[in-house]
Motif scaffolding. Structure first.
Motif, PDB file in Angstrom:
ATOM      1  N   PHE A  40       0.907  -1.360  -0.042  1.00 24.32           N
ATOM      2  CA  PHE A  40       0.018  -0.078  -0.223  1.00 24.32           C
ATOM      3  C   PHE A  40       1.021   1.239  -0.086  1.00 24.32           C
ATOM      4  CE2 PHE A  40      -3.898  -1.997   1.561  1.00 24.32           C
ATOM      5  CZ  PHE A  40      -4.841  -1.455   0.496  1.00 24.32           C
ATOM      6  N   VAL A  41       1.941   1.449   0.865  1.00 24.76           N
ATOM      7  CA  VAL A  41       2.949   2.422   0.778  1.00 24.76           C
ATOM      8  C   VAL A  41       3.507   2.620  -0.377  1.00 24.76           C
ATOM      9  CG1 VAL A  41       4.855   3.461   2.043  1.00 24.76           C
ATOM     10  CG2 VAL A  41       3.035   2.330   3.829  1.00 24.76           C
ATOM     11  N   GLN A  42       3.847   1.488  -1.035  1.00 27.98           N
ATOM     12  CA  GLN A  42       4.525   1.863  -2.198  1.00 27.98           C
ATOM     13  C   GLN A  42       3.832   2.000  -3.455  1.00 27.98           C
ATOM     14  OE1 GLN A  42       6.747  -2.025  -2.307  1.00 27.98           O
ATOM     15  NE2 GLN A  42       8.662  -1.125  -1.269  1.00 27.98           N
ATOM     16  N   ASN A  43       2.129   2.170  -3.372  1.00 30.47           N
ATOM     17  CA  ASN A  43       1.300   2.428  -4.376  1.00 30.47           C
ATOM     18  C   ASN A  43       1.407   0.993  -5.125  1.00 30.47           C
ATOM     19  OD1 ASN A  43      -0.626   3.767  -5.037  1.00 30.47           O
ATOM     20  ND2 ASN A  43       0.764   4.958  -6.587  1.00 30.47           N
ATOM     21  N   LYS A  44       1.397   0.003  -4.848  1.00 32.35           N
ATOM     22  CA  LYS A  44       1.494  -1.195  -5.725  1.00 32.35           C
ATOM     23  C   LYS A  44       0.318  -2.137  -5.665  1.00 32.35           C
ATOM     24  CE  LYS A  44       6.382  -1.768  -6.204  1.00 32.35           C
ATOM     25  NZ  LYS A  44       7.556  -2.418  -5.941  1.00 32.35           N
ATOM     26  N   ILE A  45      -0.939  -1.477  -4.813  1.00 34.39           N
ATOM     27  CA  ILE A  45      -1.934  -2.124  -4.776  1.00 34.39           C
ATOM     28  C   ILE A  45      -3.172  -1.442  -5.086  1.00 34.39           C
ATOM     29  CG2 ILE A  45      -3.568  -3.164  -3.049  1.00 34.39           C
ATOM     30  CD1 ILE A  45      -1.881  -4.264  -1.427  1.00 34.39           C
TER      31      ILE A  45
END
Length: 85
Positions: A40-45
């Protein structure tokens, strides 16, 4: 091969944690929840479902369909501590 052809396979694999490597060496394990938070933090979801427990042993599931994460950093000053022996 026959198992791959059916819509409902006879076997399934449950993953409980993932290995974490740093410079090719195992440094620990991360739970699936920790991995989800990291993604989530890495914007991958972008799309996922989350479950929550409610009263009377009931469960609630909600679906996230449009997820976008922006990360900013802010420095905080904490009071210094002095330790005396």
């Amino acid at each position: 091969m026959e198992n791959l052809k059916s819509e409902a396979p006879d076997n399934k694999v449950d993953v409980e944690s993932l290995a974490v490597f740093k410079q090719g060496k195992l440094v620990g394990y991360a739970s699936l929840q920790e991995v989800r938070y990291l993604l989530f933090v890495q914007n991958k979801i972008k799309i996922t479902t989350l479950n929550a427990n409610c009263k009377d042993n009931k469960k609630f599931t909600y679906e996230i369909t449009h997820s976008k994460t922006d990360v900013t950093a802010k420095e905080k000053k904490y009071p210094s501590f002095s330790y005396k022996n």
